[in-house]
Scaffold this active site. Structure first.
Site, PDB file in Angstrom:
ATOM      1  N   GLU A 185       1.005  -1.298   0.040  1.00 34.45           N
ATOM      2  CA  GLU A 185      -0.080  -0.053  -0.024  1.00 34.45           C
ATOM      3  C   GLU A 185       0.877   1.047  -0.075  1.00 34.45           C
ATOM      4  OE1 GLU A 185      -3.452  -0.315   2.086  1.00 34.45           O
ATOM      5  OE2 GLU A 185      -3.967   2.018   2.159  1.00 34.45           O
ATOM      6  N   ARG A 186       0.550   2.138  -0.946  1.00 35.79           N
ATOM      7  CA  ARG A 186       1.302   3.394  -1.118  1.00 35.79           C
ATOM      8  C   ARG A 186       2.946   3.147  -1.248  1.00 35.79           C
ATOM      9  NH1 ARG A 186      -3.227   5.758  -2.578  1.00 35.79           N
ATOM     10  NH2 ARG A 186      -4.583   5.587  -0.795  1.00 35.79           N
ATOM     11  N   GLU A 309     -11.016   4.618   8.556  1.00 39.33           N
ATOM     12  CA  GLU A 309     -11.034   4.392   7.109  1.00 39.33           C
ATOM     13  C   GLU A 309     -11.653   3.050   6.989  1.00 39.33           C
ATOM     14  OE1 GLU A 309      -7.098   5.309   5.629  1.00 39.33           O
ATOM     15  OE2 GLU A 309      -8.010   7.330   5.317  1.00 39.33           O
ATOM     16  N   ARG A 354     -11.975  17.160   9.926  1.00 35.14           N
ATOM     17  CA  ARG A 354     -11.364  16.292  10.048  1.00 35.14           C
ATOM     18  C   ARG A 354     -10.111  16.498  11.204  1.00 35.14           C
ATOM     19  NH1 ARG A 354      -9.017  12.836   4.874  1.00 35.14           N
ATOM     20  NH2 ARG A 354      -7.131  12.031   5.986  1.00 35.14           N
ATOM     21  N   LYS A 378       0.267  10.529  13.567  1.00 34.54           N
ATOM     22  CA  LYS A 378       0.790  11.229  12.543  1.00 34.54           C
ATOM     23  C   LYS A 378       1.610  12.536  12.619  1.00 34.54           C
ATOM     24  CE  LYS A 378      -1.573   8.563   9.018  1.00 34.54           C
ATOM     25  NZ  LYS A 378      -2.372   8.567   7.786  1.00 34.54           N
ATOM     26  N   ASP A 383      -2.912  14.201   6.882  1.00 38.66           N
ATOM     27  CA  ASP A 383      -2.381  13.040   6.410  1.00 38.66           C
ATOM     28  C   ASP A 383      -0.974  12.999   5.426  1.00 38.66           C
ATOM     29  OD1 ASP A 383      -2.489  10.279   5.540  1.00 38.66           O
ATOM     30  OD2 ASP A 383      -4.062  10.478   4.304  1.00 38.66           O
ATOM     31  N   GLU A 405       4.545   9.188  13.886  1.00 37.28           N
ATOM     32  CA  GLU A 405       4.769   8.183  12.587  1.00 37.28           C
ATOM     33  C   GLU A 405       4.901   9.320  11.664  1.00 37.28           C
ATOM     34  OE1 GLU A 405       1.340   5.802  12.081  1.00 37.28           O
ATOM     35  OE2 GLU A 405       1.393   5.821   9.995  1.00 37.28           O
ATOM     36  N   GLU A 411       3.879   9.249  -0.563  1.00 39.44           N
ATOM     37  CA  GLU A 411       2.311   8.945  -1.462  1.00 39.44           C
ATOM     38  C   GLU A 411       2.108  10.512  -1.661  1.00 39.44           C
ATOM     39  OE1 GLU A 411      -0.203   7.701   1.691  1.00 39.44           O
ATOM     40  OE2 GLU A 411      -1.863   8.011   0.293  1.00 39.44           O
ATOM     41  N   HIS A 539      -4.071  18.556   0.603  1.00 34.60           N
ATOM     42  CA  HIS A 539      -5.050  17.332   0.050  1.00 34.60           C
ATOM     43  C   HIS A 539      -5.574  17.809  -1.032  1.00 34.60           C
ATOM     44  CE1 HIS A 539      -7.721  14.122   0.228  1.00 34.60           C
ATOM     45  NE2 HIS A 539      -7.369  13.775   1.796  1.00 34.60           N
ATOM     46  N   TRP A 561     -12.482  13.059   1.867  1.00 37.97           N
ATOM     47  CA  TRP A 561     -11.608  12.690   1.102  1.00 37.97           C
ATOM     48  C   TRP A 561     -11.360  13.628  -0.220  1.00 37.97           C
ATOM     49  CZ3 TRP A 561     -12.518   6.540   1.017  1.00 37.97           C
ATOM     50  CH2 TRP A 561     -11.884   6.149   2.157  1.00 37.97           C
TER      51      TRP A 561
HETATM   52  O1  GCW Z   1      -2.565   8.336   3.995  1.00 35.59           O
HETATM   53  C1  GCW Z   1      -3.513   7.306   4.050  1.00 35.59           C
HETATM   54  C2  GCW Z   1      -3.190   6.364   2.892  1.00 35.59           C
HETATM   55  C3  GCW Z   1      -4.057   4.943   3.179  1.00 35.59           C
HETATM   56  C4  GCW Z   1      -3.109   4.453   4.597  1.00 35.59           C
HETATM   57  C5  GCW Z   1      -3.790   5.504   5.529  1.00 35.59           C
HETATM   58  C6  GCW Z   1      -3.299   5.266   6.960  1.00 35.59           C
HETATM   59  C7  GCW Z   1      -2.783   2.541   5.409  1.00 35.59           C
HETATM   60  O2  GCW Z   1      -3.712   6.992   1.870  1.00 35.59           O
HETATM   61  O3  GCW Z   1      -3.325   4.157   2.105  1.00 35.59           O
HETATM   62  O4  GCW Z   1      -3.682   3.321   4.861  1.00 35.59           O
HETATM   63  O5  GCW Z   1      -3.348   6.791   5.360  1.00 35.59           O
HETATM   64  O6  GCW Z   1      -2.400   5.706   7.287  1.00 35.59           O
HETATM   65  O7  GCW Z   1      -3.854   4.543   7.630  1.00 35.59           O
END
Ligand code: GCW
Length: 718
Positions: A185-186, A309, A354, A378, A383, A405, A411, A539, A561
């Protein structure tokens, strides 16, 4: 004369012989290339390294000895003789007091056992001047060995050394978002490194090189599986495979962790619920964790993405995140394992901003988590965008260890092709001041535990590693793995110094090369911010695969999103009002920070549109209107990429052909895509602002509908 001519001829033949080899650098060796050191350094180093005294009586000490042997052989042509005891000046003495009693006699004041620290210092043993790499634990010795090699790789003196290193953070983790089918993923660097199908029998030699690279940075944990978890990874068949990986990584001090799918008791356990209050569910996890430890006695613990998600979680049963985390923590506690519970949660159904949701969800739970839980936050509240202000949770949960994190994978910063050195981005968030305990309460101090006295500390980077020959999808993306690891060890390091080290080790130490490549790297991330999301925009990327711009997108399954939710451009202006007149997200920061971010006049322009909805005609510090400034920034981003291309071309004589060519080609792609981002965003925002392109700047190459019609059904990394 004749002798000189003969010598020159021999040199030439030698050069011709080695040249093709030197040219064929494919990046596999990362920053551990160990290429021959030039004079006068080589002679100097040889004098300090005449003999290697390095007992190898555990699993990790041989890894240190082997690495030194390999490194010195490469750097100096030959490795020093191995000996059991010091018998010459210039011996290199490597070990723990346990493995080498002479080290015990020296009273070295080693960092405490368990700290993973080490010393590198000059000393006298039996009348001989020696260089010592020593630690209380084997792993410290391995880290010290890599440090010594780094000193040589970056041409530092080895005389009169007095170094003492202790990592500032305990859990220095990579998070692989790797699926059991080997998709990532990514991920933009090929398939997953983990060849699950051939495990546990086949141990790909790459696992060892992966471990070496990580150990060279001090990374000491790896989450093998995606946070969007698959319960199958907890079946015995897969635990056996994970155990084989754990065995391969163990000598390098890397512990294995897995992700836990919250609904696993139902999906692979046959239970009818995954409610953490249910006795059978709790017992299922206890048994499962005990089983994991039978396979992997030093298993690190579980990383969990829950109620986020679409992932299952405790809230499906009306329970809190603390209830969910504590259930797993209770199962892990007897074995010393931890739960890393992610705070990346937000709900579409809730009308709230959000950016505010994680804070609202978790702050009330402060103090309710068991002591083997860490919350993984994060770097920013949305994100992993090219630039985000620091997450308001940092500093706001004094009784719950927060780990940070970050994404190493890019990405949102151009996948593998864009040159974007993330060191400055990591540095920016680590140095950000939360003001939670007055000035100087930096995010670094939150996560290294010093601000609140956390007993556990951690940091995680979402890995950018895959089966690509160069591991990371591009040569420069290796620098992001490197920078993450170095900052995880010591968050006070400077991104620029890290870049300097990395360039020296990866491309060579010629001063022009180092200076110029570091310059490119240091401006690269700001360039991405400028051509993608300047002035606090965020975004704006395309839906789903996230490749390229799509600021006009407003549909899809959920409003949060969509770019239009975040940029809020209208005839009047642009930006998300998170001040007191808007969502009031600023109130989640400590008062001095809230006051600065919340005030249109005081907010740093880099965060302007993150926190404010600003009229197009607003006067910026440059004297331009906001609209003009926006177009300027977009243009500036593209210009920097053009400069980087030119600079890289000029460096051709100093870089091997193969790597130079690939970087040059990627920079061409980057220029093209930077322009695409700029033009698409300007065309779209202009359709809203209805303002002219400022004089002297290029209008978008195509009309808006051209950009809107582009489609990339198979863009990677989904
Ligand atoms: O940044 C987003 C990504 C998802 C990712 C999610 C996360 C693992 O687009 O692909 O899923 O964050 O951090 O959980």
């Amino acid at each position: 004369m004749a002798a000189e001519r003969a010598h020159r001829a021999i040199c030439l033949i030698f050069l011709l012989l080695v040249a093709p080899v030197a040219a064929a650098e494919d990046g596999y060796d990362l920053w551990l290339r160990y290429k021959p050191v030039e004079e006068p350094w080589a002679t100097r180093y040889r004098a300090t390294l005449t003999q290697l005294v390095a007992p190898a009586d555990s699993a990790t000490l041989p890894a240190a000895a082997t690495e030194l042997d390999r490194g010195l052989r490469g750097l100096l042509g030959t490795a020093p003789d191995r000996a059991d005891r010091v018998s010459r000046d210039g011996a290199l003495v490597v070990g723990t007091p346990r493995s080498l009693p002479v080290l015990a006699e020296l009273k070295l004041q080693l960092p405490a056992p368990g700290s993973q620290g080490y010393v590198i210092r000059s000393a006298t043993v039996d009348g001989h001047s020696v260089l010592i790499v020593a630690a209380a634990d084997d792993i410290g010795v391995l880290y010290g060995a890599f440090h010594l090699l780094r000193l040589m790789q970056t041409r530092q003196p080895l005389e009169r050394l007095e170094l003492r290193e202790v990592p500032a953070i305990q859990l220095r983790m990579l998070n692989h978002w790797d699926n059991l089918d080997r998709s990532v993923e990514r991920g933009y660097a090929g398939q997953s490194l983990w060849d699950w199908h051939k495990l546990p029998d086949y141990i790909d030699p790459r696992y060892i090189d992966y471990a070496r690279a990580n150990a060279s940075l001090g990374i000491n944990g790896t989450v093998l599986t995606n946070v969007n978890a698959n319960a199958v990874s907890l079946r015995p068949q897969y635990l056996q495979k994970a155990a084989a990986l754990a065995g391969a990584l163990r000598p390098y001090g890397i512990r294995v962790f897995l992700t836990a799918r919250f609904a696993a008791p139902m999906e692979i356990g046959g239970l009818r619920t995954a409610d953490p209050a249910d006795q059978a569910v709790r017992q299922w996890w206890e048994a499962k964790v005990a089983e994991i430890y039978r396979y992997i006695p030093d298993f690190g613990g579980l990383l969990v993405k829950a109620n986020s998600e679409g992932q299952p979680g405790p809230q499906d049963y009306g329970r809190s995140h603390a209830d969910g985390a504590n259930m797993l923590a209770a199962a892990l506690a007897p074995f010393g394992g931890v739960v890393m519970w992610r705070t990346f949660v937000y709900s579409n159904e809730r009308p709230d901003d959000r950016a505010k949701q994680a804070y609202n969800e978790f702050v009330p739970l402060d103090g309710q988590f068991r002591d083997n839980v860490l919350l993984q936050v994060k770097n920013g509240a949305i994100d992993f965008q090219p630039r985000e202000p620091f997450h308001p949770l940092f500093g706001a949960m004094p009784r719950t260890p927060l780990m940070m994190e970050v994404q190493i994978t890019k990405e949102y910063l151009g996948f593998a092709t864009h040159l974007a050195y993330l060191g400055p981005m990591y540095e920016e968030v680590l140095r950000a001041d939360t003001y939670r305990r007055g000035e100087g309460s930096t995010v670094a101090k939150v996560i290294d535990g010093s601000l609140h006295g956390y007993r556990r500390t951690g940091i995680a980077g979402v890995a950018n590693i895959g089966t690509d020959r160069n591991w990371s999808g591009s040569h420069f993306d290796q620098a992001n793995w490197y920078a993450f690891g170095r900052l995880a060890w010591n968050p006070a390091l400077s991104a620029e110094n890290i870049a300097r080290e990395w360039v020296g080790m990866t491309f060579g130490n010629a001063p022009t090369l180092v200076t110029r490549v570091v310059e490119m790297m240091m401006k690269s991330r700001q360039a991405v911010v400028d051509y993608m999301t300047p002035l606090g925009l965020h975004h704006l990327m395309a839906e789903g695969h996230h490749y390229g711009p799509q600021p006009w997108f407003g549909g899809g399954p959920r409003i949060d999103w969509t770019p239009v939710y975040f940029h809020r451009a209208d005839a009047r202006g642009i930006g998300f009002d998170r001040s007191a007149s808007g969502s009031n997200a600023v109130a989640q920061y400590a008062a001095p920070v809230a006051a600065r971010f919340g005030d249109l006049k005081r907010v740093p322009e880099d965060y302007l549109l993150w926190f404010h909805h600003v009229p197009w005609s607003y006067r910026m510090q440059s004297g331009r209107t906001l609209w003009d400034e926006l177009v300027h920034r977009y243009t500036r981003g593209v210009d920097v990429v053009r400069d980087m291309r030119k600079e890289w071309e000029e460096l051709a004589p100093l870089v091997d052909r193969e790597r130079h060519d690939q970087v040059a080609t990627f920079l061409r792609i980057q220029e093209h895509e930077a322009l695409w981002w700029r033009d698409a965003c300007i065309a779209y925002f202009q359709s809203i602002s209805q303002r002219p392109i400022p004089p002297g700047l290029q209008p978008p190459e195509h009309p808006l509908d051209y950009y809107q019609a582009l489609e990339f059904p198979y863009a990677p990394g989904h």
